[in-house]
Design an enzyme around this catalytic site. Sequence first.
Site, PDB file in Angstrom:
ATOM      1  N   ASP A  73       0.815  -1.229   0.000  1.00 58.04           N
ATOM      2  CA  ASP A  73       0.000   0.000   0.000  1.00 58.04           C
ATOM      3  C   ASP A  73       0.849   1.280   0.000  1.00 58.04           C
ATOM      4  OD1 ASP A  73      -2.580  -0.597  -0.286  1.00 58.04           O
ATOM      5  OD2 ASP A  73      -3.206  -0.100   1.734  1.00 58.04           O
ATOM      6  N   CYS A 134     -21.323  -5.273  -9.766  1.00 62.42           N
ATOM      7  CA  CYS A 134     -20.617  -4.368  -8.837  1.00 62.42           C
ATOM      8  C   CYS A 134     -21.017  -2.920  -9.111  1.00 62.42           C
ATOM      9  CB  CYS A 134     -19.104  -4.562  -8.937  1.00 62.42           C
ATOM     10  SG  CYS A 134     -18.447  -4.481 -10.603  1.00 62.42           S
ATOM     11  N   CYS A 138     -23.280  -0.357  -6.339  1.00 57.29           N
ATOM     12  CA  CYS A 138     -22.492   0.694  -5.681  1.00 57.29           C
ATOM     13  C   CYS A 138     -23.403   1.852  -5.242  1.00 57.29           C
ATOM     14  CB  CYS A 138     -21.412   1.198  -6.622  1.00 57.29           C
ATOM     15  SG  CYS A 138     -20.429   2.507  -5.859  1.00 57.29           S
ATOM     16  N   CYS A 188     -20.126  -9.910  -6.275  1.00 58.31           N
ATOM     17  CA  CYS A 188     -19.331 -10.460  -7.381  1.00 58.31           C
ATOM     18  C   CYS A 188     -19.439 -11.985  -7.408  1.00 58.31           C
ATOM     19  CB  CYS A 188     -17.869 -10.038  -7.213  1.00 58.31           C
ATOM     20  SG  CYS A 188     -16.816 -10.692  -8.524  1.00 58.31           S
TER      21      CYS A 188
HETATM   22  S1  SF4 Z   1     -17.602 -10.311 -12.251  1.00 59.97           S
HETATM   23 FE1  SF4 Z   1     -17.363  -9.172 -10.339  1.00 59.97          FE
HETATM   24  S2  SF4 Z   1     -15.926  -7.531 -10.830  1.00 59.97           S
HETATM   25 FE2  SF4 Z   1     -16.689  -8.358 -12.772  1.00 59.97          FE
HETATM   26  S3  SF4 Z   1     -18.425  -7.049 -13.300  1.00 59.97           S
HETATM   27 FE3  SF4 Z   1     -19.260  -8.825 -12.192  1.00 59.97          FE
HETATM   28  S4  SF4 Z   1     -19.338  -8.146 -10.050  1.00 59.97           S
HETATM   29 FE4  SF4 Z   1     -17.996  -6.718 -11.142  1.00 59.97          FE
HETATM   30  S1  SF4 Z   2     -18.864   2.552  -2.487  1.00 62.17           S
HETATM   31 FE1  SF4 Z   2     -18.718   0.400  -1.931  1.00 62.17          FE
HETATM   32  S2  SF4 Z   2     -19.635  -0.620  -3.690  1.00 62.17           S
HETATM   33 FE2  SF4 Z   2     -19.031   1.429  -4.388  1.00 62.17          FE
HETATM   34  S3  SF4 Z   2     -16.945   1.254  -5.180  1.00 62.17           S
HETATM   35 FE3  SF4 Z   2     -16.776   1.869  -3.050  1.00 62.17          FE
HETATM   36  S4  SF4 Z   2     -16.499  -0.112  -1.972  1.00 62.17           S
HETATM   37 FE4  SF4 Z   2     -17.392  -0.601  -3.978  1.00 62.17          FE
END
Ligand code: SF4
Ligand code: SF4
Length: 251
Positions: A73, A134, A138, A188
């Site tokens: 990191d 994903c 969000c 995912c």
């Molecule tokens: S496979 Fe996972 S990372 Fe790829 S689009 Fe679907 S949820 Fe997102």
């Molecule tokens: S808000 Fe949550 S779902 Fe959206 S990108 Fe960030 S970690 Fe992923």
Amino acid sequence: MDENAREKAESLCPGAKCVLVCAVPYYAGDAPGNLSLYARGRDYHLVLGDLLNPICEVLHEKYPAHRFVPGVDNSPLPEREAAWAAGIGLRGEHGLVIVPPYGSWVFLGTILTDHPAPPPDRAPSPPCIRCGKCQKVCPGGALRGETFDPERCLSHLTQKKGELPPEQEALLAAHTLAWGCDLCQRVCPYNAHPKATELSTFRDDLVENLTADMVEGVTNRQFKERYGDRAFAWRGLAVIRRNLALQTSKN
Ligand code: SF4
Ligand code: SF4
């Protein structure tokens, strides 16, 4: 790698020629709690440091003319890009590295070296299946196509110090976690049945949940003494208190 990162890499390891990348799984089950899964065990910076430092020492003994600089990191390197270039796992649309059978529940560590190691013998990582789950889940709309807006990412906001603008406060108030956000990872398909980590340091002595009572009347020093070896503590007590207070304010 951009020029800034290149300069930082050069200052860490003059004449750097190669970066070695490792992915370390951390999934240890999914007990209820308001801390992101990555932050429940011992701080991954410490754990990966413990793993990488001895490896660097061994490499240095074998190749004394060369430098081997570990990074977690804190490295100027774009670790995910390096992992994909090395053919590790898959490129997730959420911007994370997916390493079946561990899913995206992995930490990345790097070793920067001026040793001219051979290029990887595998092709760069392919993309995920691009199901779009994903992006849909969000809550802040941080994931849009190829772009990622950290100012709309709840995980980023839970780590941001100080007072937040009303729009970001509202996002956090509607959130369920006091630290992090796992939503894009939870939906995912590659994370449907992840293999658990074999590392006891990510399985044992987990802190899954923080409550206002646990941080009320606690000094910064006491907080550090209790949780200083946890990743959720690195931004300090005030940030955790603010996050918890925002969640309480919606009730
Ligand atoms: S496979 Fe996972 S990372 Fe790829 S689009 Fe679907 S949820 Fe997102
Ligand atoms: S808000 Fe949550 S779902 Fe959206 S990108 Fe960030 S970690 Fe992923």
